[in-house]
Design an enzyme around this catalytic site. Structure first.
Site, PDB file in Angstrom:
ATOM      1  N   GLU A  17      -1.700   7.002   0.831  1.00 37.46           N
ATOM      2  CA  GLU A  17      -0.749   8.032   1.280  1.00 37.46           C
ATOM      3  C   GLU A  17       0.280   8.288   0.198  1.00 37.46           C
ATOM      4  O   GLU A  17       0.553   7.405  -0.613  1.00 37.46           O
ATOM      5  CB  GLU A  17       0.016   7.551   2.534  1.00 37.46           C
ATOM      6  CG  GLU A  17      -0.717   7.725   3.823  1.00 37.46           C
ATOM      7  CD  GLU A  17       0.099   7.272   5.040  1.00 37.46           C
ATOM      8  OE1 GLU A  17       1.222   6.755   4.857  1.00 37.46           O
ATOM      9  OE2 GLU A  17      -0.405   7.430   6.155  1.00 37.46           O
ATOM     10  N   ARG A  34       2.589  -0.829  23.530  1.00 33.59           N
ATOM     11  CA  ARG A  34       3.245  -1.862  24.347  1.00 33.59           C
ATOM     12  C   ARG A  34       4.657  -1.416  24.680  1.00 33.59           C
ATOM     13  O   ARG A  34       5.135  -0.410  24.162  1.00 33.59           O
ATOM     14  CB  ARG A  34       3.335  -3.163  23.533  1.00 33.59           C
ATOM     15  CG  ARG A  34       4.137  -2.944  22.254  1.00 33.59           C
ATOM     16  CD  ARG A  34       4.521  -4.205  21.532  1.00 33.59           C
ATOM     17  NE  ARG A  34       5.473  -3.919  20.462  1.00 33.59           N
ATOM     18  CZ  ARG A  34       5.154  -3.513  19.242  1.00 33.59           C
ATOM     19  NH1 ARG A  34       3.896  -3.349  18.903  1.00 33.59           N
ATOM     20  NH2 ARG A  34       6.097  -3.270  18.362  1.00 33.59           N
ATOM     21  N   LYS A  85      -5.235   1.980  11.991  1.00 39.17           N
ATOM     22  CA  LYS A  85      -4.536   3.181  11.504  1.00 39.17           C
ATOM     23  C   LYS A  85      -5.521   4.297  11.174  1.00 39.17           C
ATOM     24  O   LYS A  85      -5.231   5.470  11.390  1.00 39.17           O
ATOM     25  CB  LYS A  85      -3.691   2.836  10.290  1.00 39.17           C
ATOM     26  CG  LYS A  85      -2.574   1.874  10.637  1.00 39.17           C
ATOM     27  CD  LYS A  85      -1.565   1.771   9.511  1.00 39.17           C
ATOM     28  CE  LYS A  85      -0.385   0.960   9.964  1.00 39.17           C
ATOM     29  NZ  LYS A  85      -0.685  -0.468  10.154  1.00 39.17           N
TER      30      LYS A  85
END
Ligand code: MV4
Length: 480
Positions: A199, A291, A115
């Protein structure tokens, strides 16, 4: 490309093989000890044994799968989802072996698998991000300073995280240090990487993701959104396309943001860019999944494109002939993941032999299935039996079709999430479109589902009684 090996099992292996066959490409299945007689094995042109039942001895053993692929002269490997699909090292080994990996380049998988690396990559692309920091934080004092700036509550997240692991919400300064330590140790034990970042916590978000496709000539398109807010414990249960809350303007903005995310890592192939959306319809980039996703069928139904076919064409070096302006949303699609889990008993896995297993059929119904009557549900793998997908002109039509399809899906031998799916489809919050990621927590309980089932049984009993009485009346009426 003459022959594809599908490094997966169950419904997705069959789903990929169907398109390969349609394109005149031969298919190779792989199977573990537990899957010797599985439908995906019989569906393939060839099949090869790859090891014992536990996935770390079979479906996760990349080197063995590549060896078998070489022996069988395979041109390309499709990884499906899960297992090796987002393993950058596997993709790299496939690339090195001279076999085509049907998916993005290993570098893109590697970047988006972290991330923090993903945040770094998209930095210069002006993508809306949740307020917070884009570097690893180790010092709780530093975390407190950040939290004061962005405001509580905050969320501590693991860079290598997934499925909510290594994630902690923090309401106030007092709790921060302990929660941060917990997040770090959880991240180390789950991912071997203790990097965490901070965050602002978006308290009641919707989870909306954008499907993208990119060819190797620099053409990147978005195939609109999927709404995936109906989930429990980070496991999606119902997905739909389109989302009922997006305006055309926001849809275009999110699509453009998703395309920029893909470009930031030179993405090739099919991918999904996840966003959180708050109550004011602000959206924030969360992560990218490199994916084909479980829920890709709803996008196929509303756009009319076979995403696996496009993946294969891109992998064999073809240019995307579609232009963004050509893509239009048509109708509405819903997907229910049918898990062998007991919705009346805390969704505990429910394995057994499927003595009866009958799929619903009809216009607007698609079932991507990996099971059949007489089969034992293996304990080793994900307990998803199938995906029940409905398509209608409107959202309401798709919901009504789903309820009918659930009633016509006959399973004996295992408890499933079918009754839960019906509960959601009948719920006012879902029907109105006014829900967020807390739907299950806010509205669902086994007791409520039980009540609905009893109410329905009562109605069914009175209908049966009325039919009986009418028939008796008819029998007693002399024919004239
Ligand atoms: C969030 C969030 C609220 N605020 N980030 C959950 C899994 C991971 N991929 C990201 N997740 C979340 N990130 C901020 N800043 C809430 C979640 C979240 C969630 C996201 C999507 C779907 C379901 C979810 C359930 C709980 C929490």
């Amino acid at each position: 490309m003459k022959k594809i090996l599908i490094a997966n099992r169950g419904e997705i292996a069959i789903r990929v093989m169907k398109t390969a066959k349609k394109m005149g490409i031969k298919t190779v299945a792989v199977y573990s000890e537990a899957d010797r007689n599985a439908p995906h094995v019989r569906f393939a042109d060839e099949a090869v044994y790859i090891g014992e039942a536990p996935s770390n001895k079979s479906y996760l053993v990349g080197d063995r799968i590549i060896d078998e692929a070489k022996k069988l002269n395979v041109d390309a490997i499709h990884p499906g989802y899960g297992f090796l699909s987002e393993n950058a090292n596997f993709a790299e080994q496939v690339e090195k072996s001279g076999i085509i990996f049907i998916g993005p380049k290993s570098d893109a998988i590697r970047i988006m698998g972290s991330k923090l690396a993903a945040k770094e990559a998209v930095k210069s692309y002006n993508i809306p991000m949740v307020p917070g920091v884009d570097r690893a934080v180790t010092d709780p004092k530093e975390a407190i300073e950040i939290a004061k700036k962005i405001g509580f509550p905050i969320l501590i997240k693991a860079s290598a995280g997934g499925g909510g692991k290594g994630m902690r919400t923090v309401e106030n300064e007092t709790d921060l240090e302990i929660q941060m330590k917990r997040a770090i140790s959880e991240a180390i034990s789950a991912f071997g990487d203790g990097s965490v970042f901070v965050e602002k916590y978006i308290s009641s978000p919707r989870h909306i993701e954008i499907q993208i496709l990119a060819d190797s000539f620099g053409n990147t398109l978005h195939f609109f959104e999927r709404e995936c807010s109906i989930q429990r414990r980070h496991q999606k249960v119902i997905e739909e396309a389109p989302s009922s809350i997006l305006t055309p303007e926001i849809r275009t903005k999110m699509g453009e943001a998703a395309i920029k995310v893909a470009k930031s890592c030179n993405y090739i192939g099919a991918g999904t860019v996840e966003f959180l959306m708050d109550a004011d319809l602000n959206f924030y980039f969360l992560e990218m999944n490199t994916r084909l996703q479980v829920e890709h069928p709803v996008t196929e139904l509303i756009t009319g494109f076979d995403l696996v076919e496009l993946q294969i064409k891109i992998a064999r070096g073809e240019k995307l002939l579609i232009k963004q302006e050509d893509l239009k949303i048509n109708g509405h699609a819903l997907e229910l993941r049918v898990y062998a889990e007991d919705s009346m008993n805390n969704f505990l896995p429910s394995v057994g032999k499927l003595s009866v297993y009958q799929l619903p059929v009809g216009k607007g119904i698609r079932v991507d299935n990996g099971f059949e009557a007489g089969m034992d549900i293996p304990i080793y793998y994900d307990p998803m039996l199938s995906k029940l997908i409905t398509y209608g002109k409107t959202r309401k039509e798709a919901i009504e079709l789903m309820i009918d399809a659930i009633d016509n899906y006959k399973i004996v031998g295992a408890k499933t999430t079918l009754p839960f799916g019906k509960f959601v489809c009948n719920h006012e919050a879902f029907r109105s479109g006014n829900f967020d990621t807390h739907f299950v927590k806010n509205y669902y309980s086994a007791a409520k589902l039980q009540k609905e089932i009893e109410a329905e049984a009562k109605i069914a009993a009175s209908v049966a009684l009325k039919l009986y009485l009418d028939e008796q009346k008819l029998l007693k009426t002399p024919l004239t």
